[in-house]
Design a protein around this motif. Structure first.
Motif, PDB file in Angstrom:
ATOM      1  N   ASP A  67      24.424 -35.290  18.620  1.00 27.40           N
ATOM      2  CA  ASP A  67      25.515 -34.451  19.113  1.00 27.40           C
ATOM      3  C   ASP A  67      25.042 -33.763  20.393  1.00 27.40           C
ATOM      4  N   LEU A  68      25.999 -33.354  21.204  1.00 24.91           N
ATOM      5  CA  LEU A  68      25.680 -32.624  22.432  1.00 24.91           C
ATOM      6  C   LEU A  68      25.747 -31.126  22.147  1.00 24.91           C
ATOM      7  N   GLU A  69      24.666 -30.620  21.545  1.00 23.38           N
ATOM      8  CA  GLU A  69      24.570 -29.192  21.239  1.00 23.38           C
ATOM      9  C   GLU A  69      23.583 -28.559  22.217  1.00 23.38           C
ATOM     10  N   PRO A  70      23.335 -27.237  22.163  1.00 29.83           N
ATOM     11  CA  PRO A  70      22.540 -26.582  23.199  1.00 29.83           C
ATOM     12  C   PRO A  70      21.160 -27.180  23.445  1.00 29.83           C
ATOM     13  N   PHE A  71      20.445 -27.552  22.389  1.00 30.14           N
ATOM     14  CA  PHE A  71      19.105 -28.109  22.574  1.00 30.14           C
ATOM     15  C   PHE A  71      19.162 -29.417  23.348  1.00 30.14           C
ATOM     16  N   SER A  72      20.002 -30.358  22.896  1.00 33.70           N
ATOM     17  CA  SER A  72      20.057 -31.659  23.562  1.00 33.70           C
ATOM     18  C   SER A  72      20.615 -31.541  24.975  1.00 33.70           C
ATOM     19  N   GLY A  96      28.683 -37.580  18.861  1.00 36.47           N
ATOM     20  CA  GLY A  96      29.573 -36.429  18.822  1.00 36.47           C
ATOM     21  C   GLY A  96      29.576 -35.729  17.475  1.00 36.47           C
ATOM     22  N   GLY A  97      28.454 -35.845  16.754  1.00 38.51           N
ATOM     23  CA  GLY A  97      28.370 -35.225  15.432  1.00 38.51           C
ATOM     24  C   GLY A  97      28.993 -36.049  14.339  1.00 38.51           C
ATOM     25  N   ARG A  98      29.667 -37.145  14.697  1.00 36.30           N
ATOM     26  CA  ARG A  98      30.346 -37.973  13.686  1.00 36.30           C
ATOM     27  C   ARG A  98      29.527 -39.240  13.457  1.00 36.30           C
ATOM     28  N   THR A  99      28.394 -39.071  12.803  1.00 32.49           N
ATOM     29  CA  THR A  99      27.492 -40.190  12.610  1.00 32.49           C
ATOM     30  C   THR A  99      27.766 -40.964  11.324  1.00 32.49           C
ATOM     31  N   GLY A 100      28.791 -40.571  10.563  1.00 35.16           N
ATOM     32  CA  GLY A 100      29.016 -41.229   9.280  1.00 35.16           C
ATOM     33  C   GLY A 100      27.904 -40.820   8.347  1.00 35.16           C
ATOM     34  N   ASP A 101      27.046 -41.762   8.006  1.00 26.10           N
ATOM     35  CA  ASP A 101      25.839 -41.429   7.289  1.00 26.10           C
ATOM     36  C   ASP A 101      24.908 -40.714   8.267  1.00 26.10           C
ATOM     37  N   PRO A 102      24.610 -39.427   8.037  1.00 24.08           N
ATOM     38  CA  PRO A 102      23.825 -38.678   9.028  1.00 24.08           C
ATOM     39  C   PRO A 102      22.378 -39.121   9.126  1.00 24.08           C
ATOM     40  N   VAL A 103      21.924 -39.939   8.189  1.00 28.66           N
ATOM     41  CA  VAL A 103      20.554 -40.426   8.205  1.00 28.66           C
ATOM     42  C   VAL A 103      20.532 -41.855   8.726  1.00 28.66           C
ATOM     43  N   THR A 236      14.779  -6.719   6.140  1.00 24.07           N
ATOM     44  CA  THR A 236      14.988  -5.879   7.332  1.00 24.07           C
ATOM     45  C   THR A 236      14.914  -6.714   8.609  1.00 24.07           C
ATOM     46  N   ALA A 237      14.478  -7.971   8.470  1.00 23.03           N
ATOM     47  CA  ALA A 237      14.366  -8.850   9.627  1.00 23.03           C
ATOM     48  C   ALA A 237      14.556 -10.298   9.187  1.00 23.03           C
ATOM     49  N   VAL A 238      15.046 -11.120  10.111  1.00 29.91           N
ATOM     50  CA  VAL A 238      15.233 -12.553   9.857  1.00 29.91           C
ATOM     51  C   VAL A 238      14.650 -13.330  11.034  1.00 29.91           C
ATOM     52  N   PHE A 239      13.815 -14.288  10.715  1.00 29.75           N
ATOM     53  CA  PHE A 239      13.350 -15.259  11.706  1.00 29.75           C
ATOM     54  C   PHE A 239      14.088 -16.565  11.423  1.00 29.75           C
ATOM     55  N   ALA A 240      14.904 -17.001  12.363  1.00 26.55           N
ATOM     56  CA  ALA A 240      15.667 -18.235  12.212  1.00 26.55           C
ATOM     57  C   ALA A 240      14.991 -19.352  12.988  1.00 26.55           C
ATOM     58  N   ALA A 241      15.003 -20.559  12.432  1.00 26.28           N
ATOM     59  CA  ALA A 241      14.234 -21.673  13.000  1.00 26.28           C
ATOM     60  C   ALA A 241      14.803 -22.225  14.293  1.00 26.28           C
ATOM     61  N   ASN A 242      16.026 -21.826  14.661  1.00 26.25           N
ATOM     62  CA  ASN A 242      16.493 -22.114  16.029  1.00 26.25           C
ATOM     63  C   ASN A 242      17.491 -21.045  16.453  1.00 26.25           C
ATOM     64  N   ASP A 243      17.820 -21.040  17.740  1.00 27.74           N
ATOM     65  CA  ASP A 243      18.682 -19.986  18.272  1.00 27.74           C
ATOM     66  C   ASP A 243      20.084 -20.028  17.690  1.00 27.74           C
ATOM     67  N   ILE A 244      20.602 -21.213  17.465  1.00 25.18           N
ATOM     68  CA  ILE A 244      21.956 -21.325  16.914  1.00 25.18           C
ATOM     69  C   ILE A 244      22.022 -20.684  15.544  1.00 25.18           C
ATOM     70  N   ASP A 270      13.794 -21.506  20.476  1.00 23.94           N
ATOM     71  CA  ASP A 270      14.270 -22.487  21.460  1.00 23.94           C
ATOM     72  C   ASP A 270      14.405 -21.866  22.841  1.00 23.94           C
ATOM     73  N   ASN A 271      15.048 -20.680  22.915  1.00 19.97           N
ATOM     74  CA  ASN A 271      15.393 -20.038  24.183  1.00 19.97           C
ATOM     75  C   ASN A 271      16.398 -20.879  24.972  1.00 19.97           C
ATOM     76  N   VAL A 272      17.451 -21.336  24.281  1.00 22.44           N
ATOM     77  CA  VAL A 272      18.555 -21.986  24.983  1.00 22.44           C
ATOM     78  C   VAL A 272      19.339 -20.910  25.737  1.00 22.44           C
ATOM     79  N   PRO A 273      20.132 -21.271  26.745  1.00 22.91           N
ATOM     80  CA  PRO A 273      20.852 -20.249  27.534  1.00 22.91           C
ATOM     81  C   PRO A 273      21.695 -19.305  26.689  1.00 22.91           C
ATOM     82  N   GLU A 274      22.266 -19.806  25.588  1.00 24.21           N
ATOM     83  CA  GLU A 274      23.109 -18.962  24.735  1.00 24.21           C
ATOM     84  C   GLU A 274      22.339 -17.772  24.156  1.00 24.21           C
TER      85      GLU A 274
END
Length: 330
Positions: A67-72, A96-103, A236-244, A270-274
């Motif tokens: 898919d064309l998301e911020p990282f890609s 476009g995120g529509r891979t059918g079987d995602p694997v 009291t804090a959350v570390f998320a594995a990516n910016d999204i 990641d530090n994507v622009p978002e």
């Protein structure tokens, strides 16, 4: 418009036009100029498939993304920089995120493109381990966790995750939750390992109740963050594995009437622009995504040309970017 139309307009044979297109010897300067002028006038483009069948080269590189998301998207900017002046063209193939079987989507798409349409491909965050495709050089960015002999480009995910968690520890946080990424990706597992190492290094026993799957997906992350923040003893804090996932966590906190960072500190990766544009601007781990795209293309071109590559597994540095989504625990 066909090669025969070009030949008829220029008053030469089809074979002569073919020599001009493929830059072969045996055409006078005057004829060469006339044929090129007709090609420009008619807007003729040779078929990539036909060219590849004749020359076994298309001078086209494919980038395959789910898919064309911020990282890609950021990675593609680096790839576009690398392709300039190389003599190659770039084609992006996205489901476009529509891979059918995602694997296993990359296997299906690579089989469509390799051999006649592209000379090589960059796979972005593949879902399965792939061996080298015969005759088609492949470079993986952010590779799968399984064993693979493919050349790879990634960043120092382990160190980046440690930096993120240590930042929260330095601010006095002790109940630090983790929103994990896709478990099939090496990056996600390394980020989890970095989080756990930072906690144990600070003498804190990891709490399984504070670890949830975010899957690098905003909807999954929002649901996981909501569950974490509505529990009996919320973090009291959350570390998320990516910016999204981190941005989704900020949204979930806001929906629950919590303020970031007054009630909850949040760190992404990641530090994507978002990440700089959200409210508040996100503290995150910077990985050089554009450079990853640039290095992947450069490595792939070298493989296609049979040049000496040197290291085929490249890991780039990461670093912490502190913004306004974190604060000291009071």
């Amino acid at each position: 418009m066909t090669i025969r139309d070009v030949a008829a307009r220029a008053g030469v044979s089809v074979a002569t036009v073919s020599k001009v297109i493929n830059e072969r010897y045996g055409v006078s300067a005057a004829t060469l100029a006339r044929v090129r002028a007709v090609i420009e006038e008619l807007g003729y483009e040779a078929s990539l498939v036909a060219q590849s069948l004749r020359n076994h080269r298309t001078n086209v590189i494919g980038i395959l993304v789910a898919d064309l998301e911020p990282f890609s998207t950021e990675l593609l900017k680096g790839a576009a920089d690398a392709i300039r002046g190389s003599g190659f063209e770039l084609v992006v193939y996205s489901a476009g995120g529509r891979t059918g079987d995602p694997v296993g989507w990359e296997k299906r798409y690579l089989s469509r493109l390799s051999g006649t349409l592209v000379d090589g491909a960059v796979l972005v965050t593949p879902t399965v381990s792939l061996e080298v495709v015969p005759g088609t050089p492949v470079v993986a960015v952010d590779p799968h966790t399984g064993p693979s002999h493919l050349p790879t480009i990634d960043s120092d995910n382990l160190r980046g995750a440690q930096l993120a968690t240590e930042h929260l520890l330095d601010l006095g946080h002790r109940r630090i939750a983790f929103l994990a990424g896709r478990p099939d990706l090496q990056s996600a597992e390394l980020r989890k390992t970095g989080y756990l190492r930072a906690l144990t290094g600070a003498g804190i026993a990891p709490d399984d109740d504070l670890i949830r799957i975010g899957a690098y997906d905003p909807e999954v992350s929002a649901a996981s963050a909501h569950a974490l923040l509505t529990g009996p003893d919320r973090p009291t804090a959350v570390f998320a594995a990516n910016d999204i996932s981190a941005i989704a966590t900020v949204g979930a906190a806001r929906d629950l009437g919590l303020s970031v960072p007054d009630d909850l500190s949040v760190v992404g990766f990641d530090n994507v622009p978002e990440s700089a544009l959200c409210s508040p601007p996100l503290t995150t781990v910077n990985q050089p995504i554009r450079e990853m795209g640039h290095r992947a293309i450069a490595m792939l071109i070298a493989l296609i040309n049979g040049d000496e590559v040197g290291h085929t597994h490249v890991t780039l540095d990461t670093g912490l970017v502190v913004r306004r989504s974190t604060r000291a625990l009071t």
